[in-house]
Design an enzyme around this catalytic site. Structure first.
Site, PDB file in Angstrom:
ATOM      1  CG  HIS A 107      -0.195  -0.038   2.389  1.00 50.36           C
ATOM      2  ND1 HIS A 107       0.253  -1.185   3.157  1.00 50.36           N
ATOM      3  CD2 HIS A 107      -0.211   0.966   3.365  1.00 50.36           C
ATOM      4  CE1 HIS A 107       0.649  -0.723   4.196  1.00 50.36           C
ATOM      5  NE2 HIS A 107       0.429   0.605   4.268  1.00 50.36           N
ATOM      6  CG  ASP A 108       2.011   3.551   3.141  1.00 49.24           C
ATOM      7  OD1 ASP A 108       1.074   4.024   2.365  1.00 49.24           O
ATOM      8  OD2 ASP A 108       2.069   3.287   4.363  1.00 49.24           O
ATOM      9  CE  LYS A 111       3.321   6.778   4.126  1.00 47.20           C
ATOM     10  NZ  LYS A 111       3.552   6.144   5.291  1.00 47.20           N
ATOM     11  CG  HIS A 136       1.637   7.764   0.374  1.00 48.53           C
ATOM     12  ND1 HIS A 136       1.057   8.793   1.208  1.00 48.53           N
ATOM     13  CD2 HIS A 136       1.229   6.525   0.550  1.00 48.53           C
ATOM     14  CE1 HIS A 136       0.308   8.123   2.076  1.00 48.53           C
ATOM     15  NE2 HIS A 136       0.294   6.625   1.576  1.00 48.53           N
ATOM     16  CG  HIS A 161      -4.406   7.109   2.592  1.00 47.38           C
ATOM     17  ND1 HIS A 161      -3.993   7.171   4.036  1.00 47.38           N
ATOM     18  CD2 HIS A 161      -2.922   6.984   2.204  1.00 47.38           C
ATOM     19  CE1 HIS A 161      -2.992   6.684   4.359  1.00 47.38           C
ATOM     20  NE2 HIS A 161      -2.450   6.324   3.332  1.00 47.38           N
ATOM     21  CG  ASP A 189      -3.105   1.895   6.798  1.00 50.28           C
ATOM     22  OD1 ASP A 189      -2.077   1.467   7.683  1.00 50.28           O
ATOM     23  OD2 ASP A 189      -2.968   3.045   6.304  1.00 50.28           O
TER      24      ASP A 189
HETATM   25 FE   LIG Z   1      -0.476   5.305   3.173  1.00 45.70          FE
END
Ligand SMILES: [Fe+2]
Length: 245
Positions: A107-108, A111, A136, A161, A189
């Protein structure tokens, strides 16, 4: 009816020949079946191997992100485990779909494009810094865009998000317009964020985290997903948290 001996002999001979060819056909069918079983076994082994190499690729990507972030540690693995647990109780169509689990793990990934000074800044972010940080999900989606086997996982990365009430980012999707896997992920999350230590606060006990998540039902979170989450007893959630410390 009267048959002479030679007619009977001819009939017997024909019967025997029909039986022989039936037996031959049966042996042939058995050989086909054995071939099919063998092919099937080989295909399955190939598929398992492919899955293992997909998994290794996803883990490598995931580690590249987590290696930078000292605080989150095993965050992605825990979140993936929470997410799959909720998906099972919800009986979501993707409950045993590795694709979606890959999305939870990755998911991230976007970043990687966030500078260290922002990622690790202990003070609140300025509006410009927040804008950069909030890119991100889109950056992650761009990174994974060409990887076909990630399918629905890419939607989780892009929409993790979003909020049920439409107040999330990057697309401000609302309600059912948000892919279900992303709605499930959002709960997982936040659960992990609340129950793990941060530089500025201690972890919340599970019961408190649950109460906070409940309070955001219908605003941040999908009520159906929250109903499934409520149905999960504490034990499996504790096991995920403690097991991956
Ligand atoms: Fe995130």
């Amino acid at each position: 009816m009267h048959h002479n001996t030679s007619e009977i002999a001819a009939l017997q001979e024909r019967l025997a020949s029909v039986e022989r060819s039936a037996a031959e056909k049966e042996r042939q069918l058995e050989r086909y079946a054995a071939d099919l079983r063998e092919t099937f076994k080989k295909e399955r082994a190939r598929r398992d191997e492919l899955r293992r190499s997909y998994m290794a690729t996803v883990r490598a990507l995931c580690n590249a992100v987590e290696a930078r972030d000292a605080y989150t540690g095993k965050h992605a693995e825990r979140v993936a485990a929470y997410g799959m647990e909720i998906a099972r109780v919800l009986e979501a169509p993707f409950a045993d779909d590795p694709e979606v689990e890959f999305g939870f793990l990755l998911h991230d990934v976007g970043k990687v494009a966030v500078p260290d000074a922002i990622l690790w800044k202990p003070e609140p972010l300025t509006p410009e810094e927040r804008a950069l940080m909030e890119r991100h999900p889109l950056v992650g989606w761009e990174i994974l865009r060409e990887i076909d086997f990630l399918g629905e996982a890419k939607l989780v990365v892009r929409h993790h998000h979003e909020r049920w009430d439409g107040g999330g980012y990057p697309d401000g999707l609302r309600g059912d317009d948000i892919p279900l896997a992303a709605r499930v992920f959002a709960v997982a999350d936040v659960l992990d964020a609340l129950t793990t230590v941060r530089p500025y606060r201690p972890p919340s006990p599970l019961a408190d985290a649950r109460a906070m998540i409940d309070d955001a039902c219908g605003t941040h979170f999908d009520p159906d997903v929250i109903a499934a989450f409520r149905a999960i007893p504490a034990a499996p959630l504790d096991e995920i948290r403690v097991g991956m410390d």
